[in-house]
Write a protein that holds these residues in place. Sequence first.
Motif, PDB file in Angstrom:
ATOM      1  N   UNK A 106     -26.310   0.525  25.041  1.00 23.58           N
ATOM      2  CA  UNK A 106     -25.120   1.345  24.834  1.00 23.58           C
ATOM      3  C   UNK A 106     -23.988   0.505  24.266  1.00 23.58           C
ATOM      4  N   UNK A 107     -23.861  -0.736  24.821  1.00 26.46           N
ATOM      5  CA  UNK A 107     -22.776  -1.606  24.380  1.00 26.46           C
ATOM      6  C   UNK A 107     -22.933  -1.943  22.901  1.00 26.46           C
ATOM      7  N   UNK A 108     -24.158  -2.290  22.490  1.00 25.14           N
ATOM      8  CA  UNK A 108     -24.394  -2.616  21.079  1.00 25.14           C
ATOM      9  C   UNK A 108     -24.191  -1.396  20.205  1.00 25.14           C
ATOM     10  N   UNK A 109     -24.579  -0.243  20.708  1.00 24.22           N
ATOM     11  CA  UNK A 109     -24.408   0.999  19.961  1.00 24.22           C
ATOM     12  C   UNK A 109     -22.924   1.265  19.698  1.00 24.22           C
ATOM     13  N   UNK A 110     -22.094   1.077  20.706  1.00 28.76           N
ATOM     14  CA  UNK A 110     -20.652   1.299  20.546  1.00 28.76           C
ATOM     15  C   UNK A 110     -20.072   0.284  19.573  1.00 28.76           C
ATOM     16  N   UNK A 111     -20.498  -0.958  19.666  1.00 27.83           N
ATOM     17  CA  UNK A 111     -19.998  -1.978  18.738  1.00 27.83           C
ATOM     18  C   UNK A 111     -20.423  -1.672  17.308  1.00 27.83           C
ATOM     19  N   UNK A 119     -14.525   8.446  20.825  1.00 28.51           N
ATOM     20  CA  UNK A 119     -13.409   8.935  21.640  1.00 28.51           C
ATOM     21  C   UNK A 119     -13.841   9.220  23.069  1.00 28.51           C
ATOM     22  N   UNK A 120     -15.040   9.805  23.216  1.00 33.60           N
ATOM     23  CA  UNK A 120     -15.541  10.068  24.579  1.00 33.60           C
ATOM     24  C   UNK A 120     -15.784   8.763  25.331  1.00 33.60           C
ATOM     25  N   UNK A 121     -16.307   7.771  24.642  1.00 31.92           N
ATOM     26  CA  UNK A 121     -16.576   6.487  25.295  1.00 31.92           C
ATOM     27  C   UNK A 121     -15.287   5.840  25.792  1.00 31.92           C
ATOM     28  N   UNK A 122     -14.265   5.838  24.955  1.00 31.10           N
ATOM     29  CA  UNK A 122     -13.008   5.198  25.354  1.00 31.10           C
ATOM     30  C   UNK A 122     -12.196   6.058  26.316  1.00 31.10           C
ATOM     31  N   UNK A 123     -12.506   7.334  26.393  1.00 29.65           N
ATOM     32  CA  UNK A 123     -11.826   8.192  27.356  1.00 29.65           C
ATOM     33  C   UNK A 123     -12.345   7.951  28.767  1.00 29.65           C
ATOM     34  N   UNK A 124     -13.612   7.507  28.877  1.00 28.86           N
ATOM     35  CA  UNK A 124     -14.165   7.171  30.184  1.00 28.86           C
ATOM     36  C   UNK A 124     -13.519   5.890  30.686  1.00 28.86           C
ATOM     37  N   UNK A 125     -13.606   5.651  31.963  1.00 29.63           N
ATOM     38  CA  UNK A 125     -12.959   4.481  32.544  1.00 29.63           C
ATOM     39  C   UNK A 125     -13.744   3.191  32.422  1.00 29.63           C
ATOM     40  N   UNK A 126     -15.021   3.224  32.037  1.00 26.01           N
ATOM     41  CA  UNK A 126     -15.872   2.040  32.032  1.00 26.01           C
ATOM     42  C   UNK A 126     -15.969   1.440  30.631  1.00 26.01           C
ATOM     43  N   UNK A 127     -14.934   0.720  30.218  1.00 31.62           N
ATOM     44  CA  UNK A 127     -14.903   0.092  28.902  1.00 31.62           C
ATOM     45  C   UNK A 127     -14.962  -1.420  29.118  1.00 31.62           C
ATOM     46  N   UNK A 128     -15.862  -2.119  28.429  1.00 29.64           N
ATOM     47  CA  UNK A 128     -15.922  -3.580  28.563  1.00 29.64           C
ATOM     48  C   UNK A 128     -14.591  -4.224  28.164  1.00 29.64           C
ATOM     49  N   UNK A 129     -14.321  -5.364  28.761  1.00 30.78           N
ATOM     50  CA  UNK A 129     -13.018  -6.008  28.575  1.00 30.78           C
ATOM     51  C   UNK A 129     -12.759  -6.385  27.118  1.00 30.78           C
ATOM     52  N   UNK A 168      -9.085  -3.463  23.835  1.00 31.27           N
ATOM     53  CA  UNK A 168      -7.989  -3.415  22.856  1.00 31.27           C
ATOM     54  C   UNK A 168      -8.051  -2.152  21.988  1.00 31.27           C
ATOM     55  N   UNK A 169      -9.224  -1.534  21.876  1.00 30.17           N
ATOM     56  CA  UNK A 169      -9.373  -0.337  21.048  1.00 30.17           C
ATOM     57  C   UNK A 169      -9.065   0.954  21.812  1.00 30.17           C
ATOM     58  N   UNK A 170      -8.968   0.863  23.135  1.00 33.35           N
ATOM     59  CA  UNK A 170      -8.757   2.073  23.945  1.00 33.35           C
ATOM     60  C   UNK A 170      -7.494   2.848  23.535  1.00 33.35           C
ATOM     61  N   UNK A 171      -6.325   2.206  23.353  1.00 33.43           N
ATOM     62  CA  UNK A 171      -5.130   2.997  22.994  1.00 33.43           C
ATOM     63  C   UNK A 171      -5.290   3.774  21.683  1.00 33.43           C
TER      64      UNK A 171
END
Length: 128
Positions: free
Chosen positions: A1-6, A26-36, A40-43
Motif C-alpha cells: 500500500x505504501x509503495x502504491x501511494x508513493x 485524498x481518501x488515503x490522506x483523509x485517514x489518520x494513518x499516514x506515514x511520517x 508533508x502532503x496531508x495539508x
Amino acid sequence: MKNNIEELLNKYFEGETTCEEERQLRRFFAKGLVPEHLEVYRPMFAFLGKRRKPFRYYLTYSLGAVAATFLLTIGVSNVYRHLSPSVSSYVVIDGKQYTDAALVREQAKAAFHNVSFSEEDVFVTLFE
C-alpha cells in the motif's frame, strides 16, 4: 500500500493521474494513518478533498437573504410613508379644513388682495 501511494504521488506530480487515482490519494490522506515521511502532503490533499456544502446550506441562506431584503423594503417604505409630507393643499376657514384647489386659490387671492397697498400708502408709510 505504501509503495502504491508513493507511485500515485509521483504520477500526481507528473500530472498523469486519473480522477479515481486522485480520489484514492485524498481518501488515503483523509485517514489518520499516514506515514511520517508522507505527512508533508496531508495539508495539500486535505484542502483538495474538502467537501462542498450541501444544497440545503445555500438554499437556507439564500431564502434568509430574500426574506431579510423583503422585510427591510417593507420597513423602509412604511417609515418613508409616515415621514413624507402631505402632498395635498388645504386652507382652514373658520376652523374647517378645505382641500378643493379652486377654493384654496380663491382664498389665497382674496388674502393677497386684502394686504396689498397702493403706491400712495407705501410712500406715506415710508415718510412718516
